[in-house]
Scaffold this active site. Structure first.
Site, PDB file in Angstrom:
ATOM      1  N   TYR A  21      48.363  64.355  14.501  1.00 31.46           N
ATOM      2  CA  TYR A  21      47.192  64.253  15.369  1.00 31.46           C
ATOM      3  C   TYR A  21      45.927  63.790  14.658  1.00 31.46           C
ATOM      4  O   TYR A  21      44.863  63.722  15.262  1.00 31.46           O
ATOM      5  CB  TYR A  21      46.917  65.575  16.071  1.00 31.46           C
ATOM      6  CG  TYR A  21      46.870  66.797  15.166  1.00 31.46           C
ATOM      7  CD1 TYR A  21      45.991  66.876  14.101  1.00 31.46           C
ATOM      8  CD2 TYR A  21      47.706  67.888  15.406  1.00 31.46           C
ATOM      9  CE1 TYR A  21      45.941  67.988  13.282  1.00 31.46           C
ATOM     10  CE2 TYR A  21      47.660  69.025  14.598  1.00 31.46           C
ATOM     11  CZ  TYR A  21      46.774  69.075  13.547  1.00 31.46           C
ATOM     12  OH  TYR A  21      46.720  70.171  12.728  1.00 31.46           O
ATOM     13  N   ASP A 270      30.977  62.263  11.840  1.00 30.41           N
ATOM     14  CA  ASP A 270      32.311  62.090  11.285  1.00 30.41           C
ATOM     15  C   ASP A 270      33.238  61.340  12.240  1.00 30.41           C
ATOM     16  O   ASP A 270      34.162  60.650  11.798  1.00 30.41           O
ATOM     17  CB  ASP A 270      32.899  63.472  10.965  1.00 30.41           C
ATOM     18  CG  ASP A 270      34.185  63.384  10.167  1.00 30.41           C
ATOM     19  OD1 ASP A 270      34.323  62.427   9.394  1.00 30.41           O
ATOM     20  OD2 ASP A 270      35.037  64.277  10.314  1.00 30.41           O
TER      21      ASP A 270
END
Length: 363
Positions: A21, A270
């Site tokens: 993931y 991020d």
């Protein structure tokens, strides 16, 4: 200058695991990327010149421990040299936990690092998605790393990414972690979309499943509320006490911190290390330049481009449309993918948290 923290990616997206993931999988390269000493010194020296009372440096990846112990020893030396007298300095490492050695754990303990370790629950859940480059399970390595942190009295949190498998087993995951003695937990929703920016990937948590998961975790936590800390609950309590949220996705603006890549390039978030959002480089720009950057300011205010439905929502001041990343569509505007689950959870939990917030505020 407004206080801000740095999220530093010294090894960029490079990692020794290949978690199914991970949103950085597409960025991994066969050529290792590493921050050199000159860039590290430039980052530290310039950051400590910003006149703040508290400096927070968060090392993340990829896997930041790929840098090895010499990098972090160099960091501590630079901080001793450049930190203003009396300033509070917090160093945080977010790691998959598999590379923690005896020597590394002793160092982290000696210099009071806070460590975030990813563990998605018991082995059969954790190892389903969190495997090595060669496809091997990683849970036993994370467990070894945590045991070393405990041995050397390192303060740490456990980070759980709530994917489809974790969401289906809240009691099993919570009980497993707390029976291990974990007392500081962060549950983070796994939300990733296909290239169209709308279709959720198979391992993403379902919105209503996210709400149900949080409710069950809340019910497990509430009787133990004075011994187990959940970061999401802590942030809600902070808001209820009239203070700023402790999670950036709950704030009104996304100008919260800066991401510093291995080569000194700076970005606003991020999840948005993209060329069109590059703010500059520490070799050529100051932190004042980054703070005043139109790109940075515009990115921050886009948090408020939430759905009109949000304006009538009684829980708006607890999420302000949620993280931009969780809004379907290539422009990340409108209603959060997680909205139905968040509303269900807020409706259930906040009335129970109000008296606790009042108690904490009066204590």
């Amino acid at each position: 200058m407004k206080p801000f923290s740095l999220l530093i990616k010294p090894a960029s997206a490079d990692c020794n695991l290949r978690c199914k993931y991970c949103f950085y999988l597409d960025h991994l390269s066969e050529n290792p990327t590493r921050m050199d000493d000159e860039t590290l010194e430039r980052v530290v020296a310039s950051y400590f010149s910003t006149g703040q009372s508290h400096y927070s440096l968060i090392f993340q990846g990829g896997e930041p421990l790929l840098m090895g112990l010499p990098f972090y020893k160099k960091l501590i030396g630079l901080e001793k040299n450049y930190a203003p007298p009396g300033a509070l300095v917090t160093n945080i490492v977010q790691t998959n936990g598999t590379l923690i050695t005896e020597e590394m754990a002793a160092f982290l303990g000696e210099y009071n690092f806070l460590v975030g370790v990813s563990m998605d629950g018991p082995p059969e859940i954790h190892d389903a998605y969190r495997k090595s480059v060669g496809g091997q399970p990683s849970h036993h390595l994370v467990e070894r790393g945590i045991n070393l942190l405990r041995k050397h009295r390192v303060e740490y949190n456990v980070l759980v990414l709530v994917n489809d498998l974790v969401a289906a087993r809240p009691r099993k995951v919570f009980n497993y972690l707390t029976e291990r003695g974990e007392r500081f937990l962060q549950f983070i929703p796994c939300v990733e979309f296909e290239a169209d920016g709308v279709t959720p990937l198979s391992y993403s948590v379902d919105p209503l499943a996210w709400g149900d998961f949080l409710i069950q975790i809340f019910d497990l936590w509430y009787p133990r509320r004075y011994e187990v800390s959940l970061r999401l609950i802590d942030s809600l309590l902070s808001i209820l006490m009239g203070r700023p949220p402790t999670l950036c996705q709950m704030d009104q603006n996304c100008c919260q911190y800066f991401v510093v890549e291995y080569n000194g390039d700076v970005y606003p978030c991020d999840f948005y290390v993209r060329e069109d959002l590059k703010l500059g480089n520490v070799a050529h720009h100051s932190w004042g330049d980054f703070l005043s950057s139109p790109v940075y300011r515009e990115f921050g205010t886009k948090k408020q481009n939430y759905s009109r439905d949000c304006l009538a929502c009684p829980w708006l001041n607890f999420c302000y449309g949620d993280c931009q990343k969780n809004r379907p569509g290539l422009n990340n505007e409108g209603k959060s993918y997680l909205c139905p689950g968040l509303k269900r959870f807020y409706e259930y939990a906040i009335p129970k948290l109000r008296p606790l917030a009042h108690e904490l505020k009066m204590s």
